[in-house]
Design a protein around this motif. Structure first.
Motif, PDB file in Angstrom:
ATOM      1  N   ALA A 150       0.837  -1.627   0.207  1.00 43.10           N
ATOM      2  CA  ALA A 150       0.158   0.094  -0.018  1.00 43.10           C
ATOM      3  C   ALA A 150       0.765   0.875   0.126  1.00 43.10           C
ATOM      4  CB  ALA A 150      -1.317  -0.077   1.241  1.00 43.10           C
ATOM      5  N   LEU A 151       1.926   1.233   0.596  1.00 43.26           N
ATOM      6  CA  LEU A 151       3.015   2.457   0.642  1.00 43.26           C
ATOM      7  C   LEU A 151       3.582   2.261  -0.441  1.00 43.26           C
ATOM      8  CD1 LEU A 151       5.021   1.927   4.154  1.00 43.26           C
ATOM      9  CD2 LEU A 151       3.489   3.426   3.383  1.00 43.26           C
ATOM     10  N   HIS A 152       4.502   2.059  -1.639  1.00 46.52           N
ATOM     11  CA  HIS A 152       4.685   1.643  -2.637  1.00 46.52           C
ATOM     12  C   HIS A 152       3.971   2.001  -3.914  1.00 46.52           C
ATOM     13  CE1 HIS A 152       7.504  -1.654  -1.067  1.00 46.52           C
ATOM     14  NE2 HIS A 152       7.760  -0.296  -1.100  1.00 46.52           N
ATOM     15  N   LEU A 153       2.206   1.482  -3.936  1.00 44.68           N
ATOM     16  CA  LEU A 153       1.470   2.152  -4.254  1.00 44.68           C
ATOM     17  C   LEU A 153       1.183   3.422  -4.880  1.00 44.68           C
ATOM     18  CD1 LEU A 153      -0.003   0.885  -6.459  1.00 44.68           C
ATOM     19  CD2 LEU A 153      -2.267   0.563  -4.925  1.00 44.68           C
ATOM     20  N   ARG A 169       3.333  -4.010 -11.093  1.00 43.62           N
ATOM     21  CA  ARG A 169       4.228  -4.550 -10.058  1.00 43.62           C
ATOM     22  C   ARG A 169       4.334  -4.973  -8.763  1.00 43.62           C
ATOM     23  NH1 ARG A 169       7.145  -2.390 -15.281  1.00 43.62           N
ATOM     24  NH2 ARG A 169       7.648  -0.685 -13.402  1.00 43.62           N
ATOM     25  N   ILE A 170       3.742  -3.478  -8.974  1.00 44.64           N
ATOM     26  CA  ILE A 170       3.921  -3.113  -7.273  1.00 44.64           C
ATOM     27  C   ILE A 170       2.826  -4.182  -6.378  1.00 44.64           C
ATOM     28  CG2 ILE A 170       2.785  -1.108  -5.883  1.00 44.64           C
ATOM     29  CD1 ILE A 170       4.559   1.067  -6.968  1.00 44.64           C
ATOM     30  N   ILE A 171       1.799  -4.306  -7.179  1.00 46.50           N
ATOM     31  CA  ILE A 171       1.048  -5.279  -6.555  1.00 46.50           C
ATOM     32  C   ILE A 171       1.641  -6.872  -6.953  1.00 46.50           C
ATOM     33  CG2 ILE A 171      -2.354  -6.326  -6.721  1.00 46.50           C
ATOM     34  CD1 ILE A 171      -2.223  -3.544  -7.685  1.00 46.50           C
ATOM     35  N   GLU A 172       1.962  -7.480  -7.235  1.00 47.53           N
ATOM     36  CA  GLU A 172       3.098  -8.302  -7.316  1.00 47.53           C
ATOM     37  C   GLU A 172       3.271  -8.724  -6.231  1.00 47.53           C
ATOM     38  OE1 GLU A 172       2.145  -9.198 -12.318  1.00 47.53           O
ATOM     39  OE2 GLU A 172       4.253  -8.073 -11.316  1.00 47.53           O
ATOM     40  N   VAL A 177      -2.645  -9.687  -1.682  1.00 46.86           N
ATOM     41  CA  VAL A 177      -3.297  -8.399  -2.403  1.00 46.86           C
ATOM     42  C   VAL A 177      -3.533  -8.869  -3.977  1.00 46.86           C
ATOM     43  CG1 VAL A 177      -3.381  -6.234  -2.706  1.00 46.86           C
ATOM     44  CG2 VAL A 177      -2.559  -6.662  -0.304  1.00 46.86           C
ATOM     45  N   ALA A 178      -3.373  -9.658  -4.686  1.00 48.81           N
ATOM     46  CA  ALA A 178      -2.594  -9.549  -5.547  1.00 48.81           C
ATOM     47  C   ALA A 178      -4.475 -10.505  -6.502  1.00 48.81           C
ATOM     48  CB  ALA A 178      -1.974  -9.997  -6.587  1.00 48.81           C
ATOM     49  N   LEU A 218      -7.677  -3.398   1.005  1.00 54.35           N
ATOM     50  CA  LEU A 218      -7.289  -5.114   2.098  1.00 54.35           C
ATOM     51  C   LEU A 218      -5.859  -5.168   2.884  1.00 54.35           C
ATOM     52  CD1 LEU A 218      -7.101  -6.305  -1.162  1.00 54.35           C
ATOM     53  CD2 LEU A 218      -8.859  -6.825   0.196  1.00 54.35           C
ATOM     54  N   ALA A 219      -5.275  -3.827   2.375  1.00 58.96           N
ATOM     55  CA  ALA A 219      -4.513  -3.647   3.389  1.00 58.96           C
ATOM     56  C   ALA A 219      -4.055  -3.013   5.079  1.00 58.96           C
ATOM     57  CB  ALA A 219      -3.228  -2.085   3.453  1.00 58.96           C
ATOM     58  N   ALA A 220      -5.710  -2.394   4.528  1.00 62.28           N
ATOM     59  CA  ALA A 220      -6.030  -1.960   6.445  1.00 62.28           C
ATOM     60  C   ALA A 220      -6.860  -3.483   6.936  1.00 62.28           C
ATOM     61  CB  ALA A 220      -7.600  -1.154   5.908  1.00 62.28           C
TER      62      ALA A 220
END
Length: 399
Positions: A150-153, A169-172, A177-178, A218-220
């Motif tokens: 989540a931070l990177h996104l 690429r970030i979500i992978e 999460v993916a 999803l991160a939450a």
């Protein structure tokens, strides 16, 4: 010192010794350093007095300097319905914080000529409350960390030229999460007959903004579900209720056409994120406290600390405002996003033995009328019942 000063403070001057004793039981003092900023909107649960030092009071562009020990300092820093002023410490000093709810109950009891029962926090809970509040203001309270994906996104989407390939690429980086994003992209709610198997296609179907909101949701969930906590059950119930409030917020936002439904969904999920560091602190220092004990502490602190978490996570200012204010008193100047979540919190029904319930009746919220919602004879929102299938689908999507 506080015991000697209390009878001189203007709101308390006409109260008796017994009332003063009750106020002191639920009062605390806080040392302040130059630059510390207090917002009236965050401190609506307290009556705050300057005991020592100097602060600059600002309201509507006008500022005055208040000195501890002056006649003016015998009045609270902020008035009861003041949600716009702020105070900045101009020197080291000390402030006193009194529980506004305790004071109001004492006043009501005096008017009615009845004995006011002991309410709110016990001595132990009051001590815990003071410690959490002080550590939050000083920056020592440990706040939950947002998962790296989540931070990177969040960082990547600040680039206006970001593309789907980079987001993919970030979500992978986070397979769970993916997988959930693929599931949502293929859900009936998306209205597509063609199933996608590539993450890039799922992101394309969802769009960058909805992808961001879902990743945050999803991160939450990962942040809320702390299986090693002695309060795991409480956190699970809090998350389930947040998911339901999020779904109701999303549906009401869509019907109102005044608020972005996806943003309302996200705020609904995160509106009680301030509870996490508080529960963590209780688990660390008093792991034997009940859910009801904790809820009384959350009532006072979670809006303030939720804003701190939202700031750390880099969330937008309107989201921070909704997290901070949706559980507080209603104001005519509240943003639509805040009011939508406030309505959803009141509309959300009790979940079995869930103690985490917002009790403001919908009929008492002016925002219901402002948005054009109509209540039935039982004071409920028929709009929620008619959208029950959509709400259930949203809950499955994020919970």
């Amino acid at each position: 010192m506080l015991e000697e000063r209390l009878p001189q403070l203007v709101p308390f001057a006409d109260l008796g010794e017994r009332a003063h004793h009750k106020l002191l039981q639920h009062a605390s003092t806080l040392d302040i350093k130059p630059g510390l900023k207090l917002h009236a909107r965050d401190e609506w649960r307290h009556l705050i007095f300057l005991l020592e030092g100097r602060v600059i009071l600002s309201d509507d562009g006008q500022s005055v300097i208040l000195k501890g020990g002056s006649p003016e300092s015998l009045n609270p820093l902020f008035n009861e319905r003041d949600y716009h002023s702020h105070a900045i410490a101009a020197s080291s000093g000390r402030i006193a914080l009194f529980d506004r709810k305790v004071y109001e109950n004492l006043i009501d009891g005096a008017r009615e000529g009845v004995e006011v029962s002991e309410i709110e926090l016990s001595d132990l809970e009051g001590e815990l409350f003071t410690g959490i509040y002080t550590r939050a203001l000083s920056g020592e309270l440990q706040l939950p960390q947002l998962p790296e994906v989540a931070l990177h996104l969040q960082a990547a989407l600040k680039d206006p030229d970001v593309d789907i390939e980079r987001v993919t690429r970030i979500i992978e980086e986070d397979p769970s999460v993916a997988a959930r994003l693929l599931s949502v992209a293929n859900s009936p709610a998306m209205g597509s007959q063609r199933e996608v198997s590539r993450l890039a296609d799922a992101v394309s179907r969802l769009g960058l903004e909805r992808t961001r909101q879902l990743v945050m949701a999803l991160a939450a969930h990962q942040v809320f579900i702390q299986r090693g906590s002695p309060y795991h059950g409480l956190l699970e119930r809090l998350w389930r209720r947040s998911a339901r409030i999020a779904a109701i917020s999303c549906v009401l936002a869509d019907q109102s056409e005044a608020v972005d439904p996806q943003k309302a969904l996200l705020v609904g999920l995160l509106h009680r994120v301030g509870a996490l560091p508080i529960i963590g602190e209780v688990a660390r220092s008093h792991p034997d406290r009940s859910a009801e004990d904790i809820e009384r502490i959350l009532y006072r602190l979670e809006g303030l600390i939720g804003e701190l978490v939202a700031q750390q996570w880099g969330l937008a200012s309107d989201i921070m405002e909704a997290i901070r204010e949706s559980g507080g008193p209603e104001t005519a100047t509240a943003a639509p996003l805040t009011d939508i979540v406030r309505i959803a919190r009141s509309a959300c029904t009790r979940d079995g033995d869930d103690a985490l319930v917002d009790r403001t009746p919908l009929a008492e919220l002016n925002a219901v009328t402002r948005f054009g919602f109509v209540l039935d004879n039982d004071g409920q929102l028929p709009a929620i019942d008619t959208a029950r299938r959509e709400i259930d689908a949203l809950i499955r999507e994020v919970a």
